[in-house]
Scaffold this motif. Structure first.
Motif, short mmCIF file in Angstrom:
data_model
loop_
_atom_site.label_atom_id
_atom_site.label_comp_id
_atom_site.label_asym_id
_atom_site.label_seq_id
_atom_site.Cartn_x
_atom_site.Cartn_y
_atom_site.Cartn_z
N THR A 60 84.05 -83.21 -16.77
CA THR A 60 83.41 -81.88 -17.54
C THR A 60 83.97 -82.18 -19.26
O THR A 60 83.43 -81.90 -20.12
N PHE A 61 85.23 -82.33 -19.23
CA PHE A 61 85.80 -82.39 -20.89
C PHE A 61 87.02 -83.42 -20.86
O PHE A 61 87.70 -83.70 -19.71
N TRP A 62 87.11 -83.72 -21.94
CA TRP A 62 88.32 -84.67 -22.42
C TRP A 62 89.12 -83.89 -23.22
O TRP A 62 88.22 -83.47 -24.30
N SER A 63 90.47 -83.99 -23.17
CA SER A 63 91.32 -83.13 -24.25
C SER A 63 92.03 -84.43 -24.88
O SER A 63 92.79 -85.10 -24.24
N ILE A 64 92.22 -84.45 -26.04
CA ILE A 64 92.79 -85.62 -26.93
C ILE A 64 93.74 -84.78 -27.83
O ILE A 64 93.60 -83.95 -28.58
N SER A 65 95.28 -85.45 -27.53
CA SER A 65 96.08 -84.95 -28.66
C SER A 65 97.00 -86.07 -29.02
O SER A 65 96.86 -87.46 -28.49
N LYS A 66 97.92 -85.85 -29.84
CA LYS A 66 98.88 -87.02 -30.37
C LYS A 66 99.98 -87.32 -29.12
O LYS A 66 100.52 -86.33 -28.66
N VAL A 114 81.44 -90.15 -16.85
CA VAL A 114 81.04 -89.40 -18.18
C VAL A 114 79.97 -89.03 -18.26
O VAL A 114 79.51 -88.24 -19.46
N GLY A 115 78.91 -89.24 -17.58
CA GLY A 115 77.63 -88.67 -17.88
C GLY A 115 77.51 -87.42 -18.02
O GLY A 115 76.56 -86.87 -18.66
N GLN A 116 78.47 -86.40 -17.37
CA GLN A 116 78.33 -84.93 -17.54
C GLN A 116 79.43 -84.49 -18.47
O GLN A 116 79.75 -83.22 -18.39
N LEU A 117 79.96 -85.20 -19.45
CA LEU A 117 80.93 -84.75 -20.28
C LEU A 117 80.45 -84.02 -21.28
O LEU A 117 79.53 -84.10 -21.98
N ARG A 118 80.86 -82.59 -21.35
CA ARG A 118 80.23 -81.66 -22.19
C ARG A 118 81.10 -80.93 -23.05
O ARG A 118 80.81 -80.43 -24.17
N SER A 135 76.35 -87.98 -23.94
CA SER A 135 75.45 -87.26 -24.53
C SER A 135 75.59 -86.75 -25.93
O SER A 135 76.71 -86.28 -25.87
N GLN A 136 74.78 -86.99 -26.82
CA GLN A 136 75.05 -86.40 -28.25
C GLN A 136 75.05 -84.90 -28.23
O GLN A 136 75.39 -84.18 -29.09
N ARG A 137 74.81 -84.17 -27.05
CA ARG A 137 75.00 -82.66 -27.17
C ARG A 137 76.19 -82.03 -26.71
O ARG A 137 76.36 -81.15 -26.56
N MET A 138 77.08 -82.97 -26.62
CA MET A 138 78.47 -82.70 -26.13
C MET A 138 78.98 -81.84 -27.22
O MET A 138 79.02 -82.18 -28.30
N TYR A 139 79.77 -80.82 -27.13
CA TYR A 139 80.48 -80.06 -27.99
C TYR A 139 81.82 -80.72 -28.45
O TYR A 139 82.60 -81.16 -27.54
N LEU A 140 82.05 -80.66 -29.81
CA LEU A 140 83.23 -80.79 -30.25
C LEU A 140 84.01 -79.66 -30.67
O LEU A 140 83.65 -78.61 -31.39
N VAL A 141 85.39 -79.65 -30.55
CA VAL A 141 86.40 -78.53 -30.61
C VAL A 141 87.57 -78.76 -31.16
O VAL A 141 88.22 -79.80 -30.63
N ILE A 142 88.01 -78.14 -31.99
CA ILE A 142 89.51 -78.33 -32.33
C ILE A 142 90.34 -77.27 -31.83
O ILE A 142 90.03 -76.16 -31.64
N VAL A 143 91.57 -77.81 -31.33
CA VAL A 143 92.36 -76.88 -30.44
C VAL A 143 93.73 -76.58 -31.24
O VAL A 143 94.32 -77.76 -31.73
N LYS A 144 94.27 -75.60 -31.28
CA LYS A 144 95.58 -75.32 -31.90
C LYS A 144 96.36 -74.71 -30.70
O LYS A 144 95.95 -73.70 -29.84
N GLY A 145 97.54 -75.10 -30.24
CA GLY A 145 98.43 -74.86 -29.27
C GLY A 145 98.28 -76.14 -28.27
O GLY A 145 97.67 -77.07 -28.31
N ASN A 146 98.99 -75.79 -27.27
CA ASN A 146 99.45 -76.65 -26.05
C ASN A 146 98.11 -76.32 -24.88
O ASN A 146 98.18 -75.54 -24.09
#
Length: 363
Positions: A38-44, A91-95, A122-133
């Motif tokens: 459903t999601f991938w979370s990416i950080s340093k 990853v076909g359902q990565l949202r 899908s290009q309909r996948m949402y992009l989000v910026i996250v602050k915090g852990n």
């Protein structure tokens, strides 16, 4: 003769491969063996690596667990997740693609290119910026809240499809279009993680692919009216002790020929939801005075927001597109940004509020 037969056999083999469904490398998609992501979370990560996380299993009545890896490449993480989970992750359902703010400040073009060139995403996948852990938040909440990943996706989908205007919602397709356009700069929503809360913080401005500024509170509300959905359900103006709401805006932008002045006219329809100031809004004259004060406040705040964009040399409102006309050659991006940084700003608001209910002194 033997050579002709070999060519014929090879031709038949190639033809079979080209027929859909006849690929020689068949992936196992048995439902019991796979798990959609459903999601991938990416950080340093450490030592220049990317820290990558996802939650498994999605939408299955089993205890949830967070998988986290330090990887060099995005697809490497996708592969290595499979080595740590008994089902194959697809990853076909990565949202959702959540990017930590520190990583976004360094630039995300390589990540975006990888996502764009993946046929399964899908290009309909949402992009989000996250602050915090975010990982700590997921670990805590996943034990308390069932289907947490699906809940986050549904929240974004609601505000996108219903155009509620309360928050910026951007998918991969929209981000890409603004990123590669010469007269616009992309934006993304910012969410803040604090203990058990995952709350909308505001809108992040990007210059090319790098996060350079975040606008929150009043500035973000104005951005929603100027560019996003042109709608706000509630707009508190604490300086005037008033909440205006159910606002719909019509924005008209006018550039003079010398690119020295931009005039932004905003027609705003809505109503006063709450007032706790000293004026008697049941009195027509005092109500008109409040009306003028709201116009002046909005003009001042909007001018301040536009000047901030000029100082940052970004154009998330795509004002540069107003230089385009069918019978003239487009100016270059460099020329536009140079003119945009020096341009004078004039903002006019025209408010049309619904008459107050259950009063004698409507206006």
């Amino acid at each position: 003769m033997r050579r002709k037969k070999m060519l014929l056999v090879w031709g038949i083999f190639v033809s079979l491969v080209m027929i859909p469904g006849c690929a020689p490398f068949v992936e196992n998609n048995t439902i019991e063996d796979i798990a959609p992501v459903t999601f991938w979370s990416i950080s340093k990560g450490e030592k220049g690596k990317i820290k990558m996380s996802t939650l498994v299993p999605p939408l299955v009545n089993e205890p949830k667990s967070l998988l986290t890896l330090d990887v060099d490449l995005l697809k490497q993480g996708g592969k290595d997740f499979n080595l740590r989970y008994y089902r194959e992750l697809k990853v076909g359902q990565l949202r959702l693609f959540l990017i930590h703010e520190e990583l976004a400040k360094q630039g995300i073009i390589q990540l975006i290119n990888t996502l764009l060139t993946d046929y399964d995403i899908s290009q309909r996948m949402y992009l989000v910026i996250v602050k915090g852990n975010f990982d700590e938040y997921i670990n805590r909440q996943a034990k308390k809240q069932e289907n947490l990943d699906y809940y986050l996706y549904r929240m974004l989908r609601h505000y996108e499809r219903k155009k509620q205007g309360e928050m910026t919602i951007v998918n991969l397709h929209e981000y890409k279009n603004k990123l590669f356009s010469p007269f616009s700069d992309p934006v993304l929503p910012v969410f803040k993680v604090a203990k058990d809360n995952f709350t909308y913080e505001g809108t992040a401005f990007f210059s090319n692919d790098k996060l350079i500024e975040m606008v929150t509170n009043t500035e973000d509300q104005i951005f929603q009216l100027l560019d996003n959905d042109h709608y706000l359900k509630f707009f508190p103006i604490t300086k005037l002790d008033v909440v205006i709401g159910h606002l719909r805006s019509r924005v008209n932008v006018d550039l003079d020929k010398n690119l020295s002045l931009v005039t932004i006219n905003v027609k705003l329809n809505g109503r006063i939801e709450e007032y706790q100031g000293n004026k008697n809004i049941l009195n027509g004259n005092e109500l008109m005075q409040l009306h003028k004060e709201i116009e002046t406040e909005l003009e001042m705040k909007t001018t301040g927001l536009i000047k901030k964009m000029q100082e940052l040399k970004v154009d998330p409102l795509q004002i540069g597109t107003h230089t385009l006309s069918p019978f003239s050659k487009p100016i270059s991006e460099k020329v536009w940004l140079a003119a945009w940084g020096k341009m004078k700003i004039k903002v006019n608001y025209q408010l049309y509020f619904e008459a107050l209910q259950n009063t004698k002194n409507n206006y």
